[in-house]
Design a protein around this motif. Sequence first.
Motif, PDB file in Angstrom:
ATOM      1  N   ARG A 181       0.373  -1.148  -0.155  1.00 25.52           N
ATOM      2  CA  ARG A 181       0.306  -0.356  -0.060  1.00 25.52           C
ATOM      3  C   ARG A 181       1.188   1.304  -0.030  1.00 25.52           C
ATOM      4  N   THR A 229      -2.073   3.417   2.977  1.00 24.07           N
ATOM      5  CA  THR A 229      -3.873   4.164   1.955  1.00 24.07           C
ATOM      6  C   THR A 229      -3.649   3.316   1.125  1.00 24.07           C
ATOM      7  N   GLU A 248      -3.340  10.410  -5.650  1.00 26.89           N
ATOM      8  CA  GLU A 248      -2.135   9.547  -3.960  1.00 26.89           C
ATOM      9  C   GLU A 248      -0.885  10.412  -4.774  1.00 26.89           C
TER      10      GLU A 248
END
Length: 98
Positions: A12, A20, A47
């Motif tokens: 992640r 996240t 992101e």
Amino acid sequence: MSTEPQDTPYARNHIDGVWTDSDTIRESVDPATGLALGRYTDGGPEEARAAIDAARRAFRTGGWSRDRDLRAEALFEMSDRMAARRDELVALLSQENG
């Protein structure tokens, strides 16, 4: 149907101190066998923006911009952790490259 065993790793994004996910999850595949080695969250523009903003904030408000010893300590810790798992990392990278 996934070829992934239940115990494969899942990577992640670590953004602003929090692990996240993103909307896109991909598999890392061994090109020699076609088997999944693991899954990872494939971050996109949202992101990336969150990570950039967090890094800028940390640089402005933390000691990073003024404390070279703090930066060196973080790099040495990362190096030590990678060295401790050297054989595992070498095997995984070899699998990812076939």
